[in-house]
Design a protein around this motif. Structure first.
Motif, PDB file in Angstrom:
ATOM      1  N   LEU A  58       6.966   4.530  -2.953  1.00 43.72           N
ATOM      2  CA  LEU A  58       6.164   4.421  -4.178  1.00 43.72           C
ATOM      3  C   LEU A  58       5.862   5.782  -4.766  1.00 43.72           C
ATOM      4  N   THR A  59       5.721   6.789  -3.904  1.00 48.49           N
ATOM      5  CA  THR A  59       5.373   8.121  -4.391  1.00 48.49           C
ATOM      6  C   THR A  59       6.409   9.191  -4.066  1.00 48.49           C
ATOM      7  N   HIS A  60       7.143   9.044  -2.954  1.00 49.49           N
ATOM      8  CA  HIS A  60       8.046  10.152  -2.605  1.00 49.49           C
ATOM      9  C   HIS A  60       9.436  10.024  -3.201  1.00 49.49           C
ATOM     10  N   SER A  61       9.803   8.860  -3.711  1.00 50.19           N
ATOM     11  CA  SER A  61      11.158   8.683  -4.240  1.00 50.19           C
ATOM     12  C   SER A  61      11.170   8.048  -5.624  1.00 50.19           C
ATOM     13  N   VAL A 120       0.834  -1.198   0.000  1.00 46.13           N
ATOM     14  CA  VAL A 120       0.000   0.000   0.000  1.00 46.13           C
ATOM     15  C   VAL A 120       0.867   1.246   0.000  1.00 46.13           C
ATOM     16  N   ASP A 121       0.265   2.347  -0.421  1.00 45.07           N
ATOM     17  CA  ASP A 121       0.977   3.621  -0.451  1.00 45.07           C
ATOM     18  C   ASP A 121       0.830   4.356   0.883  1.00 45.07           C
ATOM     19  N   THR A 122       1.291   5.591   0.931  1.00 42.56           N
ATOM     20  CA  THR A 122       1.199   6.414   2.137  1.00 42.56           C
ATOM     21  C   THR A 122       0.739   7.816   1.724  1.00 42.56           C
ATOM     22  N   ARG A 123       0.681   8.725   2.698  1.00 44.75           N
ATOM     23  CA  ARG A 123       0.339  10.116   2.403  1.00 44.75           C
ATOM     24  C   ARG A 123       1.566  10.928   1.966  1.00 44.75           C
ATOM     25  N   LYS A 124       2.687  10.275   1.729  1.00 37.39           N
ATOM     26  CA  LYS A 124       3.894  10.971   1.280  1.00 37.39           C
ATOM     27  C   LYS A 124       3.822  11.182  -0.229  1.00 37.39           C
ATOM     28  N   GLU A 179      -4.345  12.311  -5.838  1.00 40.21           N
ATOM     29  CA  GLU A 179      -5.293  11.439  -6.528  1.00 40.21           C
ATOM     30  C   GLU A 179      -4.657  10.792  -7.755  1.00 40.21           C
ATOM     31  N   PHE A 180      -3.854  11.551  -8.485  1.00 41.28           N
ATOM     32  CA  PHE A 180      -3.151  10.998  -9.647  1.00 41.28           C
ATOM     33  C   PHE A 180      -2.167   9.907  -9.211  1.00 41.28           C
ATOM     34  N   GLU A 181      -1.389  10.206  -8.176  1.00 39.11           N
ATOM     35  CA  GLU A 181      -0.347   9.277  -7.751  1.00 39.11           C
ATOM     36  C   GLU A 181      -0.944   8.007  -7.160  1.00 39.11           C
ATOM     37  N   ARG A 182      -2.021   8.131  -6.439  1.00 37.00           N
ATOM     38  CA  ARG A 182      -2.645   6.938  -5.869  1.00 37.00           C
ATOM     39  C   ARG A 182      -3.362   6.113  -6.929  1.00 37.00           C
ATOM     40  N   HIS A 183      -3.879   6.760  -7.952  1.00 31.10           N
ATOM     41  CA  HIS A 183      -4.403   6.017  -9.100  1.00 31.10           C
ATOM     42  C   HIS A 183      -3.282   5.197  -9.729  1.00 31.10           C
ATOM     43  N   ALA A 184      -2.106   5.796  -9.854  1.00 28.97           N
ATOM     44  CA  ALA A 184      -0.971   5.100 -10.456  1.00 28.97           C
ATOM     45  C   ALA A 184      -0.556   3.890  -9.618  1.00 28.97           C
ATOM     46  N   VAL A 185      -0.619   4.010  -8.292  1.00 29.10           N
ATOM     47  CA  VAL A 185      -0.321   2.863  -7.425  1.00 29.10           C
ATOM     48  C   VAL A 185      -1.279   1.709  -7.730  1.00 29.10           C
TER      49      VAL A 185
END
Length: 285
Positions: free
Chosen positions: A267-270, A129-133, A140-146
């Motif tokens: 997944l999103t911050h790096s 799962v992702d995080t709020r980072k 919303e875009f980044e979590r869709h990508a996850v």
């Protein structure tokens, strides 16, 4: 699921940022009546995300641009693949190019990295799962990508669940207040539909937290032996989430400890944006 309204809002803001008074270069160099056809081409293999966002960048720049995306979000592709075509006024295509690529490259990079993590834990019961980072304004875009990469989403925002982390607990138990009793009071104040998660960073915190009736317990920065011990202590009484120190090199071993969820801020911050390019093509699709 990304909504057209949200896509248009975010992409519209990006286009305004990139060309607040028009595209000086295209207007100076490109004849007003010129038409261009271009291909979105993969320079490397990956997992695609952002088709609707790519289309919106073209459409919002100029409704006369025709866009055809040839790959679904979540689909894998090889280097050299043509992912989409655009045809329309050349000035407009060139104006939209960078914004369209910025979003699609980043989203596909996130989807590709997520797919690697998901593949690494295959055969275990752990979810990635992702995080709020996330990038402010682009969550919303980044979590869709996850999700395109096969991962799952954690709480979307601070409004979605109660998640007590170390600083919350420090305030909650200030003055020697008992941790279990403090959390029981929190549990009693919540709606029956509100999820309660609590982070712990020491084995001895697990029993006092579980005694309060939490839904999820996060084992933060536990080593592998401590994770196995924590899973055994919880014994199915709550969902067990592992967090901290997670990388592609460590995630498989973490999953094998028996945790239910592994949250990965990287997944999103790096993440590295995937190498995609928009190539002007003399032949229409």
């Amino acid at each position: 699921m990304l909504s057209t309204r949200h896509i248009d809002t975010v992409v519209g803001a990006a286009l305004s940022e990139d060309a607040p008074w028009g595209d000086a270069t295209s207007e100076a160099l490109i004849p007003a009546g010129a038409v261009a056809t271009a291909r979105l081409v993969a320079r490397e293999a990956g997992v695609f995300s952002g088709g609707a966002v790519f289309e919106a960048a073209m459409r919002l720049t100029d409704p006369a641009i025709e866009t055809r995306v040839d790959i679904a979000d979540g689909a894998a592709f090889e280097a050299g693949a043509t992912l989409a075509w655009v045809t329309g006024p050349a000035r407009s295509v060139l104006t939209a190019e960078r914004v369209a690529l910025n979003f699609t490259q980043r989203m596909s990079g996130i989807a590709t990295l997520t797919a690697r993590y998901v593949a690494a834990v295959a055969g275990t019961s752990a979810r990635i799962v992702d995080t709020r980072k996330t990038t402010p304004g682009l969550r919303e875009f980044e979590r869709h990508a996850v999700r395109c990469g096969g991962g799952r989403n954690h709480r979307f925002s601070l409004s979605d669940a109660v998640m007590a982390k170390d600083n919350h607990l420090a305030v909650l138990t200030a003055g020697g207040r008992d941790l279990t009793e403090a959390l029981r009071a929190v549990r009693a104040s919540l709606s029956h539909t509100t999820h309660l998660e609590v982070e712990v960073d020491r084995i001895e915190q697990i029993e006092p937290v579980l005694a309060a009736g939490v839904d999820t317990i996060m084992l933060d920065n536990f080593d592998l032996d401590a994770l196995r011990q924590g899973v055994a202590l919880v014994a199915g009484r709550a969902v067990v989430e592992a967090s901290g120190g997670v990388s592609l090199d460590t995630v498989a071993a973490i999953a094998r400890t028996g945790v239910d969820v592994i949250s990965v801020g990287a997944l999103t911050h790096s993440v590295r944006s995937l190498d995609l390019g928009l190539d002007i093509d003399p032949i229409a699709p």
